[in-house]
Design an enzyme around this catalytic site. Structure first.
Site, PDB file in Angstrom:
ATOM      1  N   LYS A   1     -19.059  -8.080 -13.337  1.00  0.00           N
ATOM      2  CA  LYS A   1     -19.032  -7.422 -12.018  1.00  0.00           C
ATOM      3  C   LYS A   1     -20.076  -6.297 -11.924  1.00  0.00           C
ATOM      4  O   LYS A   1     -20.886  -6.243 -11.000  1.00  0.00           O
ATOM      5  CB  LYS A   1     -17.618  -6.874 -11.755  1.00  0.00           C
ATOM      6  CG  LYS A   1     -17.491  -6.044 -10.498  1.00  0.00           C
ATOM      7  CD  LYS A   1     -17.705  -6.853  -9.246  1.00  0.00           C
ATOM      8  CE  LYS A   1     -17.876  -5.950  -8.046  1.00  0.00           C
ATOM      9  NZ  LYS A   1     -18.160  -6.659  -6.828  1.00  0.00           N
TER      10      LYS A   1
ATOM     11  N   CYS B   1     -19.862  -0.092  -2.866  1.00  0.00           N
ATOM     12  CA  CYS B   1     -19.972  -0.740  -4.181  1.00  0.00           C
ATOM     13  C   CYS B   1     -21.237  -0.390  -4.954  1.00  0.00           C
ATOM     14  O   CYS B   1     -21.148   0.165  -6.046  1.00  0.00           O
ATOM     15  CB  CYS B   1     -19.853  -2.248  -4.023  1.00  0.00           C
ATOM     16  SG  CYS B   1     -18.180  -2.741  -3.577  1.00  0.00           S
TER      17      CYS B   1
ATOM     18  N   ASP C   1       0.860  -1.185   0.000  1.00  0.00           N
ATOM     19  CA  ASP C   1       0.000   0.000   0.000  1.00  0.00           C
ATOM     20  C   ASP C   1       0.893   1.230   0.000  1.00  0.00           C
ATOM     21  O   ASP C   1       2.030   1.186   0.463  1.00  0.00           O
ATOM     22  CB  ASP C   1      -0.947   0.018   1.210  1.00  0.00           C
ATOM     23  CG  ASP C   1      -2.221   0.793   0.910  1.00  0.00           C
ATOM     24  OD1 ASP C   1      -3.262   0.159   0.673  1.00  0.00           O
ATOM     25  OD2 ASP C   1      -2.164   2.047   0.884  1.00  0.00           O
TER      26      ASP C   1
HETATM   27  P1  NAD Z   1     -10.110   0.624  -0.123  1.00  0.00           P
HETATM   28  O1  NAD Z   1     -10.250   2.070  -0.330  1.00  0.00           O
HETATM   29  O2  NAD Z   1     -10.491   0.002   1.178  1.00  0.00           O
HETATM   30  O3  NAD Z   1      -8.588   0.193  -0.417  1.00  0.00           O
HETATM   31  C1  NAD Z   1      -7.835   0.637  -1.506  1.00  0.00           C
HETATM   32  C2  NAD Z   1      -6.382   0.735  -1.070  1.00  0.00           C
HETATM   33  O4  NAD Z   1      -5.584   1.026  -2.211  1.00  0.00           O
HETATM   34  C3  NAD Z   1      -6.126   1.863  -0.058  1.00  0.00           C
HETATM   35  O5  NAD Z   1      -5.521   1.322   1.105  1.00  0.00           O
HETATM   36  C4  NAD Z   1      -5.170   2.808  -0.795  1.00  0.00           C
HETATM   37  O6  NAD Z   1      -4.230   3.426   0.056  1.00  0.00           O
HETATM   38  C5  NAD Z   1      -4.511   1.841  -1.767  1.00  0.00           C
HETATM   39  N1  NAD Z   1      -3.881   2.511  -2.919  1.00  0.00           N
HETATM   40  C6  NAD Z   1      -4.402   3.489  -3.708  1.00  0.00           C
HETATM   41  N2  NAD Z   1      -3.500   3.848  -4.636  1.00  0.00           N
HETATM   42  C7  NAD Z   1      -2.402   3.088  -4.444  1.00  0.00           C
HETATM   43  C8  NAD Z   1      -1.139   2.999  -5.074  1.00  0.00           C
HETATM   44  N3  NAD Z   1      -0.829   3.797  -6.103  1.00  0.00           N
HETATM   45  N4  NAD Z   1      -0.240   2.103  -4.609  1.00  0.00           N
HETATM   46  C9  NAD Z   1      -0.543   1.324  -3.550  1.00  0.00           C
HETATM   47  N5  NAD Z   1      -1.724   1.358  -2.901  1.00  0.00           N
HETATM   48  C10 NAD Z   1      -2.635   2.227  -3.341  1.00  0.00           C
HETATM   49  O7  NAD Z   1     -10.918  -0.057  -1.332  1.00  0.00           O
HETATM   50  P2  NAD Z   1     -11.658  -1.483  -1.329  1.00  0.00           P
HETATM   51  O8  NAD Z   1     -12.970  -1.372  -0.675  1.00  0.00           O
HETATM   52  O9  NAD Z   1     -10.696  -2.526  -0.893  1.00  0.00           O
HETATM   53  O10 NAD Z   1     -11.932  -1.625  -2.901  1.00  0.00           O
HETATM   54  C11 NAD Z   1     -10.893  -1.901  -3.824  1.00  0.00           C
HETATM   55  C12 NAD Z   1     -11.527  -2.243  -5.156  1.00  0.00           C
HETATM   56  O11 NAD Z   1     -12.310  -3.437  -5.020  1.00  0.00           O
HETATM   57  C13 NAD Z   1     -12.503  -1.180  -5.668  1.00  0.00           C
HETATM   58  O12 NAD Z   1     -12.432  -1.148  -7.064  1.00  0.00           O
HETATM   59  C14 NAD Z   1     -13.861  -1.703  -5.219  1.00  0.00           C
HETATM   60  O13 NAD Z   1     -14.901  -1.249  -6.027  1.00  0.00           O
HETATM   61  C15 NAD Z   1     -13.669  -3.202  -5.375  1.00  0.00           C
HETATM   62  N6  NAD Z   1     -14.532  -4.030  -4.521  1.00  0.00           N
HETATM   63  C16 NAD Z   1     -14.763  -3.669  -3.233  1.00  0.00           C
HETATM   64  C17 NAD Z   1     -15.554  -4.490  -2.429  1.00  0.00           C
HETATM   65  C18 NAD Z   1     -15.842  -4.113  -0.991  1.00  0.00           C
HETATM   66  O14 NAD Z   1     -16.753  -4.720  -0.410  1.00  0.00           O
HETATM   67  N7  NAD Z   1     -15.138  -3.171  -0.401  1.00  0.00           N
HETATM   68  C19 NAD Z   1     -16.089  -5.685  -2.946  1.00  0.00           C
HETATM   69  C20 NAD Z   1     -15.811  -6.029  -4.247  1.00  0.00           C
HETATM   70  C21 NAD Z   1     -15.024  -5.192  -5.041  1.00  0.00           C
END
Ligand code: NAD
Length: 431
Positions: A205, A261, A30
Site C-alpha cells: 500500500k 492519502c 462509527d
Molecule cells: P475518514 O476520516 O473518512 O473515516 C474514518 C472514520 O473512522 C470516521 O468516520 C471516524 O469517525 C471513524 N472512527 C475513528 N475512530 C473510531 C472508533 N474508535 N470507532 C468507530 N469509528 C471510528 O477516513 P477514510 O478516508 O475513510 O480513510 C480510512 C483509512 O483508509 C485511512 O487509513 C486511509 O489512509 C485509508 N485509505 C483512504 C482512501 C481514501 O481515498 N480516502 C483510500 C485508500 C485508503
C-alpha cells in the site's frame, strides 16, 4: 457472510455498501453519532458518485445497517474490518490510536473465531501489534489480515467492485479461506486477488502510493524544463506514456498532489524507513518537489502582478474532481500564500464549498458559479479539473474580468484557444 466495518468514512462506507451489494450482511459502525444518525435516515455524509443509489437499495433489502454499538457489531460478525482513519501524527508517522482502540474493543468482545481485517492504511508491523492487543483480552481463535484499500475518491464504487487487484496479506490458511470466500465475486470477474504475507501487503500500500506520488513529482520537474526550452509537457508525457512500461496515468503536470492519502502516506513511509535505517532518497525528493509545487501558483501570480489589493478567482477547491474532500488540498496552501501577499480571493467549487468552509473558513468569499468567481477578478486560476470548467462561455468570462490572466493549474485548456478568446494564458510546462 456477516461483516462489520468499523469506521464509516470514505473507505468504510464504500467497502460496507459494496460488500452488502455483493450479498453479505453488513453492519457499518462509527463512533460519530451524528454520522450514524444521518446514515440511518438515508443521508450519505460524503459525496461519492453512485454510492447513494447502492446504499438505498441495500438498506431497503435489509443487508445494510448502521450503528454506534461496536461491541454488539463485533459479537454479530465473523469478519471485522478496520477502516478507521490513520491521520498523520506529530512527526508525520501514521497515528494508530483509532486502530489500537478498536483492537482493544474487539479483544474485549470477541465471542468466537473472528477474522480481523485491516483496511486502514497502516505501517508494516501493525497487524502484529493488533494481534497482540486482541490477545491481551481474548484467548479464543482469531486471525489478523492485511487488506489495504486502493480506491480513488470520485471513482470509488467502480474501483472497489472492479479493482486492478485486491491485495490480501494472510498468515493462516483458515483466514485465507474466509478472504477467498469474501472476494470470490471479484475473482470471478477475472480481477486478481493477490494473496501474500501480511507484512508484504502492508508495504504494498505505502509503496504503491509513494511510487505514484513520485511519478507526479517527476513529470512536474520535467514541466519546469519544458517551460524553459519551449517544449510542451503534455506532449512529453503523452510521448513517454505511450511506452507501456511507463504508461500515461499519474504523469500529468499540475500544481501538486494533495488529498488524504499521498501526502500522509509518503511521509509515513519515510518515518518507517527511518525506524528501520532505510533512507528513502527518491521518496524524500518527490515530497520536496511537491511542497514547492503547491507554492508555485502564488509565485507565478507574483511574477505577473503586485498582488496587494488584487482579486484572484479560484476555480475548484477540492483536492481533485468528483470529491468534496479537502484534506491536504493544494487550494489551502494557495489561499494562504495569496492572502499573505495581500490578495482577495473568490472561490468556487461544484461540491466542496461546505467542506472548504471547514478548512479555509471565511478567509475567502465563496461564489455561486465560475462566472461569479471570475467577475471583476484580476486573474483566474484553475485549481481542480472538474468537468464543469472545461466548456464555459469564454467571451462572458473574459468580458467580466478586470484583468485577463488565466493560470491553468491542471493544463486542461488549449493554449491557442484560450489566447484567441482573449486570455493572457499561462499553463504549466506548455512552453
Ligand atoms: P475518514 O476520516 O473518512 O473515516 C474514518 C472514520 O473512522 C470516521 O468516520 C471516524 O469517525 C471513524 N472512527 C475513528 N475512530 C473510531 C472508533 N474508535 N470507532 C468507530 N469509528 C471510528 O477516513 P477514510 O478516508 O475513510 O480513510 C480510512 C483509512 O483508509 C485511512 O487509513 C486511509 O489512509 C485509508 N485509505 C483512504 C482512501 C481514501 O481515498 N480516502 C483510500 C485508500 C485508503
Amino acid at each position: 457472510m456477516k461483516l462489520c466495518i468499523v469506521g464509516s468514512g470514505y473507505v468504510g462506507l464504500v467497502a460496507g455498501i459494496c460488500f452488502a451489494n455483493f450479498g453479505n450482511n453488513v453492519i457499518c459502525v462509527d463512533k460519530d453519532e451524528t454520522k450514524i444518525s444521518s446514515l440511518k435516515t438515508g443521508k450519505l455524509p460524503i459525496y461519492e458518485p453512485g454510492l447513494d443509489v447502492l446504499m438505498e437499495k441495500n438498506t431497503r433489502e435489509g443487508r445494510l445497517t448502521f450503528t454506534t454499538d461496536l461491541p454488539g457489531a463485533i459479537k454479530d460478525s465473523e469478519v471485522i474490518f478496520l477502516a478507521v482513519g490513520t491521520p498523520p501524527g506529530k512527526n508525520h508517522e501514521a497515528d494508530l490510536s483509532a486502530v489500537r482502540t478498536v483492537a482493544e474493543i474487539i479483544g474485549k468482545n470477541a465471542n468466537g473465531y473472528k477474522v480481523v481485517v485491516n483496511k486502514s492504511t497502516v505501517p508494516v508491523g501493525t497487524a502484529q501489534e493488533v494481534s497482540k492487543i486482541i490477545a491481551q483480552h481474548y484467548t479464543g481463535d482469531f486471525d489478523v489480515v492485511s487488506n489495504p484499500e486502493f480506491l480513488r475518491e470520485g471513482n470509488a464504487v467502480r474501483d472497489f467492485t472492479s479493482p486492478d487487484r485486491v491485495v490480501v496479506g494472510v498468515n493462516s490458511e483458515r483466514a485465507e479461506k474466509v478472504m477467498h470466500n469474501l472476494y470470490k465475486g471479484i475473482e470471478r470477474t477475472g480481477r486478481p486477488v493477490y494473496f501474500c504475507k501480511v507484512e508484504s501487503a502492508e508495504i504494498i500500500k505505502y509503496a504503491s502510493n509513494s511510487f505514484l506520488a513520485t511519478k507526479i513529482s517527476f513529470i512536474n520537474e520535467m514541466s519546469e524544463l519544458c517551460d524553459k526550452v519551449g517544449a510542451d509537457v503534455k506532449e512529453v508525457s503523452k510521448g513517454m506514456g505511450l511506452d507501456t512500461r511507463i504508461g500515461s496515468r499519474f504523469l500529468q503536470a499540475g500544481i501538486g498532489y494533495g488529498g488524504s492519502c499521498f501526502p500522509k502516506d509518503v511521509q509515513a513511509l519515510m518515518v518507517t524507513g527511518k525506524q528501520y535505517g532505510v533512507d528513502f532518497k527518491i521518496i524524500k525528493s518527490a515530497e520536496e518537489v511537491n511542497f514547492d509545487r503547491k507554492h508555485l501558483t502564488a509565485k507565478m501570480l507574483n511574477e505577473k502582478m503586485d498582488l496587494k489589493g488584487k482579486t484572484i478567482a479560484l476555480w475548484g477547491l477540492a483536492f481533485k474532481p468528483k470529491t468534496d474532500d479537502m484534506r491536504e488540498a493544494p487550494s489551502i496552501v494557495i489561499v494562504d500564500d495569496l492572502i499573505e501577499a495581500g490578495a482577495q480571493i473568490k472561490g468556487f467549487d461544484p461540491v466542496s464549498v461546505e467542506e472548504a468552509k471547514k478548512s479555509i473558513g471565511e478567509k475567502i468569499t465563496y461564489s455561486k458559479n465560475p462566472y461569479d468567481a471570475a467577475s471583476e477578478a484580476d486573474a483566474v486560476v484553475l485549481i481542480t479539473e472538474w468537468d464543469e470548467f472545461r466548456n464555459l462561455d469564454w467571451a462572458k468570462v473574459v468580458k467580466s474580468m478586470k484583468g485577463k490572466l488565466m493560470i491553468d493549474g491542471r493544463n486542461i485548456y488549449d493554449p491557442a484557444e484560450m489566447t484567441k478568446v482573449g486570455f493572457d494564458y499561462v499553463g504549466l510546462g506548455r512552453g
